[in-house]
Enzyme design. Structure first.
Site, PDB file in Angstrom:
ATOM      1  N   ASN A  10       1.082  -1.220  -0.199  1.00  9.90           N
ATOM      2  CA  ASN A  10       0.098  -0.130   0.121  1.00  9.90           C
ATOM      3  C   ASN A  10       0.937   1.208   0.082  1.00  9.90           C
ATOM      4  O   ASN A  10       1.430   1.503   1.287  1.00  9.90           O
ATOM      5  CB  ASN A  10      -0.753  -0.080   1.260  1.00  9.90           C
ATOM      6  CG  ASN A  10      -1.670   1.257   1.386  1.00  9.90           C
ATOM      7  OD1 ASN A  10      -1.680   2.105   0.401  1.00  9.90           O
ATOM      8  ND2 ASN A  10      -2.294   1.519   2.525  1.00  9.90           N
ATOM      9  N   LYS A  12       0.208   4.289  -0.241  1.00 14.47           N
ATOM     10  CA  LYS A  12      -0.566   5.649   0.332  1.00 14.47           C
ATOM     11  C   LYS A  12      -0.148   6.783  -0.605  1.00 14.47           C
ATOM     12  O   LYS A  12      -0.100   6.704  -1.812  1.00 14.47           O
ATOM     13  CB  LYS A  12       0.148   5.763   1.715  1.00 14.47           C
ATOM     14  CG  LYS A  12       0.167   4.398   2.444  1.00 14.47           C
ATOM     15  CD  LYS A  12       0.247   4.634   3.939  1.00 14.47           C
ATOM     16  CE  LYS A  12       0.252   3.383   4.551  1.00 14.47           C
ATOM     17  NZ  LYS A  12       0.225   3.254   6.095  1.00 14.47           N
ATOM     18  N   GLY A 237       3.011  -1.414   4.313  1.00 16.43           N
ATOM     19  CA  GLY A 237       2.822   0.101   3.886  1.00 16.43           C
ATOM     20  C   GLY A 237       4.452   0.472   3.659  1.00 16.43           C
ATOM     21  O   GLY A 237       4.925   0.382   2.512  1.00 16.43           O
ATOM     22  N   GLY A 238       5.050   1.200   4.738  1.00 21.10           N
ATOM     23  CA  GLY A 238       6.237   1.891   4.621  1.00 21.10           C
ATOM     24  C   GLY A 238       7.364   0.939   3.896  1.00 21.10           C
ATOM     25  O   GLY A 238       8.122   1.378   2.990  1.00 21.10           O
TER      26      GLY A 238
END
Ligand code: PEP
Length: 254
Positions: A10, A12, A237-238
């Site tokens: 993801n 973002k 994520g990250g």
């Protein structure tokens, strides 16, 4: 049991066109050279305006997802992107209900339920995110919270719909914080979620559905999480923003 498993990124609201291209090149050449086991699929959710740029990278073992979709079919909803438009573009699916959407954009499971129905109606796969926050975990109501999220979001679905749903359990206290649920905490919640799905749609559906863990998954904790019997991969994520770290998580599928 032949459940599908996933490593999904993801991204973002990150990356420029060029840095996304570099990331996609790094990941797709890695997958070509060392593909994950056949039950595993890899995917990425860039920001919506980058989806056309990313489309040429989509393949049978690399899927593109949107990060969000509208809760309305079409019309006067300025700034929104419909599930029909996502399907028309050719992406495989969409994430819905991410905790950042819930927290910053006031989405709840009634709104998310509309998104799920529209996405499935347009033949998109749905990655449904759920998870408790820190205060809820501290007073030990995490099962009640997540159970209610799922029961509300899935309340108008039938067992057939579940074939195209992936659940991502993402405890809010572990997202972007560097704090990961322990493999035991993840397993406990995944087991609880699978039982909730069994209760709603039957044991067979529950055995088939993929339940991913999300929350500070990194190269050094992925393998231990993936080793849990009810953890069917990760929403990352990250660590998805750099091909080195994302590829190292893909490597942990072996
Ligand atoms: C996420 O945003 O879905 C997520 C799990 O982020 P991170 O891996 O950075 O915690």
């Amino acid at each position: 049991m032949n459940r599908k498993k996933y490593v999904l990124g993801n991204l973002k609201m990150n990356l420029t066109q060029q840095s996304l291209r570099n990331l996609l090149e790094g990941v797709s050449s890695y997958i070509q050279n060392s593909p994950p086991p056949s039950s595993w699929q890899v995917g990425m959710a860039p920001v919506a305006i980058h989806l056309p740029l990313a489309l040429p990278f989509q393949s049978s073992n690399f899927q593109l997802l949107a990060q969000n979709c509208a809760a309305y079919e079409k019309g006067a909803y300025t700034g929104e992107v419909s599930t029909e438009q996502l399907a028309d573009l050719g992406v495989s699916g969409t994430i819905v209900g991410h905790s950042e959407r819930r927290e910053y954009f006031h989405e709840n499971d009634i709104i998310i339920r509309e998104k799920i129905k529209l996405a499935l109606g347009n033949k998109l796969k749905v990655v449904y995110c759920c998870g408790e926050n820190l205060a809820e975990r501290k007073i030990s109501i995490h099962e009640e919270v997540v159970g209610l999220q799922i029961r509300t979001a899935f309340s108008e679905l039938t067992a057939d719909h579940l074939e195209n749903i992936i659940i991502a359990y993402e405890p809010v206290w572990a997202i972007g914080t560097g704090e990961t649920a322990t493999p035991q905490q993840a397993q406990e919640m995944h087991h609880f979620i699978r039982n909730t799905v069994a209760d709603l749609f039957g044991k067979q559906v529950a055995q088939q559905i993929a339940i991913l863990y999300g929350g500070s998954v990194k190269p050094d904790n992925a393998a231990e999480l993936f080793a849990q019997p009810d953890v069917d991969g990760a929403l990352v994520g990250g660590a998805a923003l750099k091909s080195d770290s994302f590829n190292a998580i893909i490597q942990a599928t072996h």
